[in-house]
Structure formats: structure tokens, C-alpha cells
Write a protein that holds these residues in place. Sequence first.
Motif, PDB file in Angstrom:
ATOM      1  N   PRO A  12       0.690  -1.171  -0.106  1.00 18.02           N
ATOM      2  CA  PRO A  12      -0.024  -0.009  -0.004  1.00 18.02           C
ATOM      3  C   PRO A  12       0.722   1.464   0.034  1.00 18.02           C
ATOM      4  O   PRO A  12       0.390   2.126  -0.607  1.00 18.02           O
ATOM      5  CB  PRO A  12      -0.749  -0.322   1.375  1.00 18.02           C
ATOM      6  CG  PRO A  12      -0.848  -1.713   1.425  1.00 18.02           C
ATOM      7  CD  PRO A  12       0.447  -2.055   1.116  1.00 18.02           C
ATOM      8  N   ALA A  13       1.985   1.157   0.719  1.00 20.97           N
ATOM      9  CA  ALA A  13       2.874   2.544   0.768  1.00 20.97           C
ATOM     10  C   ALA A  13       3.324   2.783  -0.608  1.00 20.97           C
ATOM     11  O   ALA A  13       3.461   3.819  -1.146  1.00 20.97           O
ATOM     12  CB  ALA A  13       4.170   2.133   1.730  1.00 20.97           C
ATOM     13  N   ILE A  14       3.879   1.695  -1.323  1.00 20.59           N
ATOM     14  CA  ILE A  14       4.448   1.838  -2.813  1.00 20.59           C
ATOM     15  C   ILE A  14       3.280   2.244  -3.760  1.00 20.59           C
ATOM     16  O   ILE A  14       3.573   3.206  -4.662  1.00 20.59           O
ATOM     17  CB  ILE A  14       5.046   0.458  -3.206  1.00 20.59           C
ATOM     18  CG1 ILE A  14       6.144   0.309  -2.525  1.00 20.59           C
ATOM     19  CG2 ILE A  14       5.190   0.666  -4.577  1.00 20.59           C
ATOM     20  CD1 ILE A  14       7.491   1.210  -2.576  1.00 20.59           C
ATOM     21  N   THR A  15       1.896   1.807  -3.527  1.00 17.12           N
ATOM     22  CA  THR A  15       0.975   2.280  -4.570  1.00 17.12           C
ATOM     23  C   THR A  15       0.540   3.547  -4.168  1.00 17.12           C
ATOM     24  O   THR A  15      -0.242   4.213  -5.071  1.00 17.12           O
ATOM     25  CB  THR A  15      -0.393   1.015  -4.602  1.00 17.12           C
ATOM     26  OG1 THR A  15      -0.690   1.059  -3.296  1.00 17.12           O
ATOM     27  CG2 THR A  15       0.210  -0.247  -5.254  1.00 17.12           C
ATOM     28  N   TYR A  16       0.576   4.004  -3.148  1.00 11.17           N
ATOM     29  CA  TYR A  16       0.395   5.368  -2.728  1.00 11.17           C
ATOM     30  C   TYR A  16       1.171   6.423  -3.289  1.00 11.17           C
ATOM     31  O   TYR A  16       0.832   7.544  -3.578  1.00 11.17           O
ATOM     32  CB  TYR A  16       0.431   5.526  -1.100  1.00 11.17           C
ATOM     33  CG  TYR A  16      -0.271   7.045  -0.691  1.00 11.17           C
ATOM     34  CD1 TYR A  16      -1.381   7.393  -0.642  1.00 11.17           C
ATOM     35  CD2 TYR A  16       0.862   7.761  -0.201  1.00 11.17           C
ATOM     36  CE1 TYR A  16      -1.759   8.595  -0.178  1.00 11.17           C
ATOM     37  CE2 TYR A  16       0.595   8.961   0.325  1.00 11.17           C
ATOM     38  CZ  TYR A  16      -0.833   9.368   0.104  1.00 11.17           C
ATOM     39  OH  TYR A  16      -1.208  10.748   0.584  1.00 11.17           O
ATOM     40  N   PHE A  17       2.410   5.989  -3.535  1.00 13.09           N
ATOM     41  CA  PHE A  17       3.452   6.844  -4.195  1.00 13.09           C
ATOM     42  C   PHE A  17       3.713   6.413  -5.525  1.00 13.09           C
ATOM     43  O   PHE A  17       4.515   5.323  -5.816  1.00 13.09           O
ATOM     44  CB  PHE A  17       4.741   6.956  -3.423  1.00 13.09           C
ATOM     45  CG  PHE A  17       4.571   7.572  -1.896  1.00 13.09           C
ATOM     46  CD1 PHE A  17       4.500   8.798  -1.857  1.00 13.09           C
ATOM     47  CD2 PHE A  17       4.510   6.727  -0.769  1.00 13.09           C
ATOM     48  CE1 PHE A  17       4.146   9.324  -0.577  1.00 13.09           C
ATOM     49  CE2 PHE A  17       4.389   7.121   0.210  1.00 13.09           C
ATOM     50  CZ  PHE A  17       4.241   8.767   0.391  1.00 13.09           C
ATOM     51  N   PRO A  18       2.902   6.876  -6.561  1.00 10.76           N
ATOM     52  CA  PRO A  18       3.025   5.883  -7.740  1.00 10.76           C
ATOM     53  C   PRO A  18       4.384   6.087  -8.498  1.00 10.76           C
ATOM     54  O   PRO A  18       4.736   5.400  -9.279  1.00 10.76           O
ATOM     55  CB  PRO A  18       2.009   6.676  -8.925  1.00 10.76           C
ATOM     56  CG  PRO A  18       1.530   7.925  -8.127  1.00 10.76           C
ATOM     57  CD  PRO A  18       1.730   7.727  -6.615  1.00 10.76           C
ATOM     58  N   TYR A  19       5.081   7.270  -8.440  1.00 11.47           N
ATOM     59  CA  TYR A  19       6.566   7.312  -8.665  1.00 11.47           C
ATOM     60  C   TYR A  19       7.587   6.263  -8.176  1.00 11.47           C
ATOM     61  O   TYR A  19       8.385   5.928  -8.917  1.00 11.47           O
ATOM     62  CB  TYR A  19       7.001   8.753  -8.682  1.00 11.47           C
ATOM     63  CG  TYR A  19       6.359   9.708  -9.406  1.00 11.47           C
ATOM     64  CD1 TYR A  19       6.391   9.965 -10.741  1.00 11.47           C
ATOM     65  CD2 TYR A  19       5.490  10.618  -8.667  1.00 11.47           C
ATOM     66  CE1 TYR A  19       5.790  10.736 -11.400  1.00 11.47           C
ATOM     67  CE2 TYR A  19       4.791  11.785  -9.317  1.00 11.47           C
ATOM     68  CZ  TYR A  19       4.934  11.622 -10.824  1.00 11.47           C
ATOM     69  OH  TYR A  19       4.296  12.725 -11.422  1.00 11.47           O
ATOM     70  N   ALA A  20       7.180   6.002  -7.290  1.00 15.04           N
ATOM     71  CA  ALA A  20       8.097   4.790  -6.528  1.00 15.04           C
ATOM     72  C   ALA A  20       7.797   3.546  -7.318  1.00 15.04           C
ATOM     73  O   ALA A  20       8.823   2.990  -7.513  1.00 15.04           O
ATOM     74  CB  ALA A  20       7.813   4.619  -5.066  1.00 15.04           C
ATOM     75  N   GLU A  21       6.611   3.209  -7.446  1.00 10.35           N
ATOM     76  CA  GLU A  21       6.113   1.877  -8.114  1.00 10.35           C
ATOM     77  C   GLU A  21       6.731   2.049  -9.606  1.00 10.35           C
ATOM     78  O   GLU A  21       7.372   1.040 -10.001  1.00 10.35           O
ATOM     79  CB  GLU A  21       4.703   2.007  -8.101  1.00 10.35           C
ATOM     80  CG  GLU A  21       4.244   0.582  -8.942  1.00 10.35           C
ATOM     81  CD  GLU A  21       2.551   0.304  -8.759  1.00 10.35           C
ATOM     82  OE1 GLU A  21       2.273  -0.673  -8.995  1.00 10.35           O
ATOM     83  OE2 GLU A  21       2.116   1.322  -8.524  1.00 10.35           O
ATOM     84  N   HIS A  22       6.724   3.040 -10.061  1.00 10.98           N
ATOM     85  CA  HIS A  22       7.392   3.310 -11.341  1.00 10.98           C
ATOM     86  C   HIS A  22       8.776   3.168 -11.562  1.00 10.98           C
ATOM     87  O   HIS A  22       9.700   2.646 -12.218  1.00 10.98           O
ATOM     88  CB  HIS A  22       7.030   4.530 -12.037  1.00 10.98           C
ATOM     89  CG  HIS A  22       5.717   4.792 -12.613  1.00 10.98           C
ATOM     90  ND1 HIS A  22       4.907   3.891 -13.265  1.00 10.98           N
ATOM     91  CD2 HIS A  22       4.462   5.846 -12.067  1.00 10.98           C
ATOM     92  CE1 HIS A  22       3.553   4.244 -13.477  1.00 10.98           C
ATOM     93  NE2 HIS A  22       3.526   5.479 -12.739  1.00 10.98           N
ATOM     94  N   ALA A  23       9.434   3.702 -10.387  1.00 13.17           N
ATOM     95  CA  ALA A  23      11.080   3.427 -10.380  1.00 13.17           C
ATOM     96  C   ALA A  23      11.296   2.045  -9.852  1.00 13.17           C
ATOM     97  O   ALA A  23      12.619   1.719 -10.570  1.00 13.17           O
ATOM     98  CB  ALA A  23      11.460   4.262  -9.060  1.00 13.17           C
ATOM     99  N   LEU A  24      10.600   1.421  -9.296  1.00 13.21           N
ATOM    100  CA  LEU A  24      10.699   0.087  -9.052  1.00 13.21           C
ATOM    101  C   LEU A  24      10.666  -0.852 -10.235  1.00 13.21           C
ATOM    102  O   LEU A  24      11.538  -1.747 -10.589  1.00 13.21           O
ATOM    103  CB  LEU A  24       9.710  -0.683  -7.883  1.00 13.21           C
ATOM    104  CG  LEU A  24      10.133  -0.327  -6.415  1.00 13.21           C
ATOM    105  CD1 LEU A  24       9.232  -0.737  -5.461  1.00 13.21           C
ATOM    106  CD2 LEU A  24      11.584  -0.808  -6.177  1.00 13.21           C
TER     107      LEU A  24
END
Length: 145
Positions: free
Chosen positions: A20-32
Motif C-alpha cells: 500500500p505504501a508503494i502504490t500510494y506513491f506512484p513514482y516509487a512504483e514506476h521507479a521499481l
Amino acid sequence: MGCNTGVASILVIAGSGLSPAITYFPYAEHALVLLGSLYMLYLAYSLARASWENVGEYNEASPPGIISGVAAQYMNPKAWIVAISAFSIYVATGHTYGMTLEIFCGVFFVICFLSLWVWSIAGSYFSGMIVGIRIFNVSMAIFLA
């Protein structure tokens, strides 16, 4: 066994709040996703360049233990991406989340165990049939990329 344990524990970590923390920050998900993609391309490149030069060292070495398998999965960005994606797709939130998390991790562990077992047997069987290692490695690298 270490790879399975590592993947299952990553699923627990992802399901316990990381996803949930990663999906809350979409840029973090894209970076991963980007880092995972770059890592896959690096693996494909390394595989394409691999040869049989040091194969004797690998045949004589003892197999890695459980801790090594867990550590390998913790450093594997693909495992983290799969865990985060799996939870966002397959695990529903709600009052049964804890039970759903346990069932999902258990099923994932069993499937991963069976997949790795079949993969190991197939690899052992087909390794004797490989005539041109260079062609095989480049082919596998293309499929990986």
C-alpha cells in the motif's frame, strides 16, 4: 528451499504494509518497475556473455544453503515487483485481510516450490543435451529480455 522461503517472506512484508505504501506513491512504483527492468536487461546481457570456462568450479562447489537462497531473493528486484503486483491484484482488503494474506502466501510458497523443483529437474535433464552453449545462452538471454 531458501528461494521459496525468501519469496514467501517478501510476500508477507509486501502484504504487511509495503505494497500500500508503494502504490500510494506512484513514482516509487514506476521507479521499481524501471529498476527491475534494467536488472532483467543486465541479467540477459550477462547470460548472453556467459561461457563454459569456469563450469568445473560450479560442479565442485557445494549447493547454496537456505540463507543464501533467502538473501538472493531479498536482493532480487523481480521478487519485490512480483510481490507488490500480486498483492495489488489478488489480495482483497477488508476484515479477512489477515487470513487472505496467510492463504495467499501459503499457496504462493507451494507453487513456487513445485515450479523450482520442476525447473531443477528439467535443467538437470536437458543440460546434457546442450551442444552449443553460446547459442543456448544467447537464446535464453533474448527470452529473458
